[in-house]
Design an enzyme around this catalytic site. Structure first.
Site, mmCIF file in Angstrom:
data_model
loop_
_atom_site.group_PDB
_atom_site.id
_atom_site.type_symbol
_atom_site.label_atom_id
_atom_site.label_comp_id
_atom_site.label_asym_id
_atom_site.label_seq_id
_atom_site.Cartn_x
_atom_site.Cartn_y
_atom_site.Cartn_z
ATOM 1 N N ASP A 78 0.814 -1.215 0.000
ATOM 2 C CA ASP A 78 0.000 0.000 0.000
ATOM 3 C C ASP A 78 0.848 1.266 0.000
ATOM 4 O OD1 ASP A 78 -2.092 -1.756 0.111
ATOM 5 O OD2 ASP A 78 -3.185 -0.657 1.652
ATOM 6 N N CYS A 119 1.234 -8.267 4.874
ATOM 7 C CA CYS A 119 0.786 -6.888 4.715
ATOM 8 C C CYS A 119 -0.691 -6.795 4.390
ATOM 9 C CB CYS A 119 1.647 -6.170 3.685
ATOM 10 S SG CYS A 119 3.336 -5.898 4.297
ATOM 11 N N ASP A 120 -1.130 -5.588 4.333
ATOM 12 C CA ASP A 120 -2.494 -5.095 4.418
ATOM 13 C C ASP A 120 -3.614 -6.021 3.940
ATOM 14 O OD1 ASP A 120 -0.767 -3.046 5.037
ATOM 15 O OD2 ASP A 120 -2.086 -1.517 4.246
ATOM 16 N N LYS A 121 -3.851 -6.121 2.645
ATOM 17 C CA LYS A 121 -5.019 -6.854 2.156
ATOM 18 C C LYS A 121 -4.739 -8.340 2.008
ATOM 19 C CE LYS A 121 -6.384 -2.758 2.150
ATOM 20 N NZ LYS A 121 -5.064 -2.246 2.522
ATOM 21 N N CYS A 192 5.253 -2.478 8.145
ATOM 22 C CA CYS A 192 5.612 -1.172 8.702
ATOM 23 C C CYS A 192 5.389 -1.139 10.208
ATOM 24 C CB CYS A 192 4.827 -0.071 8.005
ATOM 25 S SG CYS A 192 5.261 0.121 6.275
ATOM 26 N N GLU A 443 -6.683 4.680 -0.316
ATOM 27 C CA GLU A 443 -6.262 5.163 0.996
ATOM 28 C C GLU A 443 -5.799 6.610 0.890
ATOM 29 O OE1 GLU A 443 -4.847 1.160 3.379
ATOM 30 O OE2 GLU A 443 -3.330 2.578 2.685
ATOM 31 N N SER A 469 -5.151 4.827 5.368
ATOM 32 C CA SER A 469 -4.089 3.940 5.815
ATOM 33 C C SER A 469 -4.170 3.821 7.330
ATOM 34 C CB SER A 469 -2.738 4.519 5.411
ATOM 35 O OG SER A 469 -1.690 3.917 6.130
#
Length: 555
Positions: A78, A119-121, A192, A443, A469
């Site tokens: 992202d 990570c994110d998704k 992150c 985001e 985010s």
């Protein structure tokens, strides 16, 4: 469904022949086949090392008598996809990841699965697939990145770089200082280092019981992370023997436990999209009403970056997710009877852990906030709801009223902010960025971070039908539903309209009388033509509201 349907009986001789072409021996043919779903990628700092994690998982599987078969899924970083067309694909990738895992495992039947996201998704996409396939499964993430450190000793993360761009844009930061931030903020592999979406979801995997303790907080570059991966590979054989499936672990009570954790940690608002989507795969109702109900009754015990200078590694040193859960358990907020992939019920799992340290993890009697980190707002601007990370909002912005500054895309809004056109008191409205309108809910880290970097975080709010985010902080209200592209009221806002925000009362109001709004509805002609093609066009045609988790409509 299991591997026996491709390896047992005379009719499966062709299948066995192909398996032998892979080097599978007759002895291995008699063992359980374990799928290893890995998101290793050279594109994503949080995933670059997942090949090593995968090897540790496979070693654990072999240690326990299984045969591993690994394949990789796609994934979006992202941060790298931020503020350009690539961000439209981020949320949309979640459905592709779930579908791809389903396709691979249905076509190549396995007995159990180990998922390796970070990570994110990728985390929620894999969780959706695990629920859909409902084979014995365990998750082990790649782990968080260490915080960066500047030459003056300050620790920093990716969010600080985005905010530094805002400071640089108005001359508050020198080019050399921005360059140092760029150089030092992300020191190596891992998700992150703050409580952004990736770490939020990896921590919630522990709370859900689908991952082993330490999954959310053990650093990516540590030997402990490799040992955790190896243990997960060993443990999946136990889950297979016990026939314990995601539907046995991810119960309604487990989701409520995860929501408690979400509120205590101050997680990313993206969890309000992902948890309903995951629960929906198992037919478990989980909506914004339940999220807000639990927020009202759960204290926020941790304030982590981006809301503070405390990082995931600090939380891990104080006992991590199990310590937070132990503290919540003292207040009777956790269902202790739920079972987890590590074996036993939650009461047994929590027994050896200490509770809160009183600083990084506050005690129940002295929380950072009496309510959870996420709030759901409603009103005539968001009849179906909107979400805000209230734990990262400045006290003076918990209530705010100001004139709307209206933009029909993130790019337009960001350009105006960068050009210094937004003033104290304004309410920036960025619309037509919802699941359908964006599509994909871009985001808004660039505009929110720029607002903060320009020193406007205590006087300017941002409202969008897009999303934020996990690194976002400030009075940033997203997921406004219905979205503008679906005819939602956010599409009726005009420049200068007064918007009222009252987070404690959970209200989001457009102070325009209903007769005028009705007149505007009759004049509304829809949003900008995005010129969609390919996957984004198909995504926009199928996706539902953010209030429903932005899942695809049922055929």
């Amino acid at each position: 469904m299991g591997s026996e349907i491709i390896k047992q009986g005379p009719a499966k001789a062709p299948h066995r022949s192909l398996l032998k072409a892979l080097g599978i021996t007759d002895k291995e043919m008699a063992r359980p086949f374990i799928g290893v779903v890995n998101a290793k990628s050279d594109f994503i700092p949080g995933h670059q090392h997942l090949g090593e994690i995968g090897e540790a998982v496979k070693a654990g599987i072999r240690n326990a008598g299984g045969v591993p078969f690994e394949f990789q899924t796609i994934g979006v970083c992202d941060g790298i996809a931020m503020n350009h067309r690539g961000m439209k694909y981020s949320l949309a990738s979640r459905e592709l990841i779930a579908d791809a895992a389903e396709v691979m495992i249905m076509a190549h039947p396995m007995d159990a699965l180990v998922f390796i996201p970070n990570c994110d998704k990728i985390v929620p996409g894999m969780l959706m697939a695990a629920c859909r396939l409902n084979l014995p499964a365990i998750f082990v993430s790649g782990g968080p990145m260490m915080a960066g450190r500047l030459s003056d000793g300050r620790r920093v993360a990716l969010m600080d770089v985005f905010e530094a761009v805002g400071q640089y844009s108005i001359g508050k930061l020198a080019a050399a200082e921005l360059a140092e931030m760029e150089e030092r903020a992300c020191p190596g592999c891992g998700s992150c280092s703050g409580m952004y979406t990736a770490n939020s979801m990896n921590c919630l995997c522990e709370a859900l019981g689908i991952a082993l303790p330490g999954n959310g907080t053990i650093l990516a570059n540590s030997a402990a992370r490799r040992r955790l991966a190896k243990t997960a590979g060993e443990r999946i054989l136990d889950l297979w023997q016990e026939n314990r499936r995601p539907s046995d672990i991810l119960t309604s009570s487990a989701f409520r436990n995860a929501l408690r954790m979400e509120m205590a940690l101050g997680c990313s608002t993206n969890t309000a999209l992902h948890l309903p989507a995951i629960a929906g795969e198992l037919g478990i109702p989980l909506d914004l009403g339940l999220i807000d109900e639990i927020s009202h009754s759960t204290p926020q015990l941790c304030v982590l970056n981006p809301a503070s200078s405390v990082f995931i590694e600090d939380l891990g040193e104080k006992g991590g997710i199990m310590a937070v859960m132990k503290e919540l358990d003292k207040g009777g907020m956790i269902d202790r009877a739920v079972r987890a992939v590590g074996g036993g019920n939650l009461a047994e799992i929590l027994a050896p852990y200490a509770g809160a340290d009183g600083e990084i993890i506050r005690r129940l009697e002295q929380p950072y906030r009496p309510e959870g980190g996420i709030a759901v707002l409603r009103g005539n601007l968001a009849p179906d709801g909107a979400v805000v990370k209230q734990g990262a909002v400045a006290p003076e912005m918990m209530t705010h009223q100001g004139p709307a500054r209206v933009f029909d895309s993130e790019e337009e809004g960001t350009a105006a902010i960068m050009a210094g056109q937004i003033k104290a008191g304004d309410v920036v409205v960025i619309r037509y960025e919802g699941p359908k309108g964006g599509p994909g809910m871009q985001e808004m880290l660039t505009p929110t971070a720029t607002i903060m970097g320009q020193g406007l975080g205590g006087s300017v709010a941002l409202i969008t039908d897009g999303r934020f985010s996990g690194a976002t902080r400030g009075a940033s209200i997203g997921h406004v539903s219905p979205e503008a592209a679906a005819g939602g009221p956010i599409g009726l806002v005009r420049e200068g309209d007064i918007i009222q925000i009252d987070i404690p009362s959970r209200r989001l109001e457009l102070l325009v009388d209903e007769a005028e709004l009705e007149r505007r509805r009759h004049l509304w002609i829809g949003g900008p033509d995005r010129g969609l093609s390919g996957y984004l066009a198909r995504y926009a045609a199928q996706v539902t509201s953010a209030a429903q988790g932005a899942v695809f409509a049922k055929p």
